[in-house]
Motif scaffolding. Structure first.
Motif, mmCIF file in Angstrom:
data_model
loop_
_atom_site.group_PDB
_atom_site.id
_atom_site.type_symbol
_atom_site.label_atom_id
_atom_site.label_comp_id
_atom_site.label_asym_id
_atom_site.label_seq_id
_atom_site.Cartn_x
_atom_site.Cartn_y
_atom_site.Cartn_z
ATOM 1 N N PRO A 5 -3.624 -16.746 -13.961
ATOM 2 C CA PRO A 5 -2.920 -15.520 -14.351
ATOM 3 C C PRO A 5 -1.426 -15.683 -14.125
ATOM 4 O O PRO A 5 -1.001 -16.447 -13.265
ATOM 5 N N ARG A 6 -0.635 -14.980 -14.889
ATOM 6 C CA ARG A 6 0.819 -15.034 -14.748
ATOM 7 C C ARG A 6 1.395 -13.734 -14.231
ATOM 8 O O ARG A 6 2.563 -13.654 -13.908
ATOM 9 N N TYR A 7 0.576 -12.706 -14.184
ATOM 10 C CA TYR A 7 1.034 -11.443 -13.602
ATOM 11 C C TYR A 7 -0.194 -10.632 -13.204
ATOM 12 O O TYR A 7 -1.305 -10.885 -13.653
ATOM 13 N N VAL A 8 0.022 -9.686 -12.335
ATOM 14 C CA VAL A 8 -1.005 -8.706 -11.992
ATOM 15 C C VAL A 8 -0.383 -7.337 -12.247
ATOM 16 O O VAL A 8 0.792 -7.121 -11.973
ATOM 17 N N PRO A 9 -1.149 -6.406 -12.825
ATOM 18 C CA PRO A 9 -0.571 -5.112 -13.193
ATOM 19 C C PRO A 9 -0.131 -4.269 -12.002
ATOM 20 O O PRO A 9 0.725 -3.414 -12.130
ATOM 21 N N SER A 10 -0.713 -4.512 -10.829
ATOM 22 C CA SER A 10 -0.300 -3.791 -9.626
ATOM 23 C C SER A 10 -0.348 -4.750 -8.453
ATOM 24 O O SER A 10 -1.384 -5.348 -8.179
ATOM 25 N N SER A 11 0.776 -4.896 -7.772
ATOM 26 C CA SER A 11 0.819 -5.831 -6.643
ATOM 27 C C SER A 11 -0.081 -5.391 -5.495
ATOM 28 O O SER A 11 -0.389 -6.172 -4.614
ATOM 29 N N THR A 12 -0.536 -4.137 -5.526
ATOM 30 C CA THR A 12 -1.458 -3.688 -4.481
ATOM 31 C C THR A 12 -2.828 -4.348 -4.634
ATOM 32 O O THR A 12 -3.637 -4.313 -3.720
ATOM 33 N N ARG A 13 -3.102 -4.957 -5.786
ATOM 34 C CA ARG A 13 -4.361 -5.680 -5.995
ATOM 35 C C ARG A 13 -4.371 -7.042 -5.303
ATOM 36 O O ARG A 13 -5.404 -7.677 -5.211
ATOM 37 N N ILE A 14 -3.224 -7.501 -4.855
ATOM 38 C CA ILE A 14 -3.131 -8.801 -4.186
ATOM 39 C C ILE A 14 -3.470 -8.592 -2.719
ATOM 40 O O ILE A 14 -2.710 -7.985 -1.972
#
Length: 74
Positions: A5-14
């Motif tokens: 993946p190159r991005y996640v829609p919400s950094s809270t998912r990390i």
């Protein structure tokens, strides 16, 4: 083999990311934060997000391109 993946829609998912803000950031919170991802399918990638929107999206970089980018900024 699936692409990283190159991005996640919400950094809270990390999960488990320890975000670090640049030492150049001022009280206006106008900077970026980074975290090295240690586990999961994105292990080894560098996550980057806007410090003003910590629940917003995060871009993901592999180590080589991130290091090249930072070196160019210096």
């Amino acid at each position: 083999m699936t692409a990283m993946p190159r991005y996640v829609p919400s950094s809270t998912r990390i999960q488990g990311a320890r975000w670090q803000r640049s030492s150049y950031s001022n009280g206006m919170n106008n900077c970026v934060e980074t975290a090295t991802l240690d586990s999961g399918p994105s292990a080894g990638l560098r996550a980057v997000r806007d410090s003003k929107n910590t629940a917003g999206p995060a871009l993901l970089f592999s180590p080589g391109p991130w290091e090249s980018f930072v070196n160019c900024l210096r």
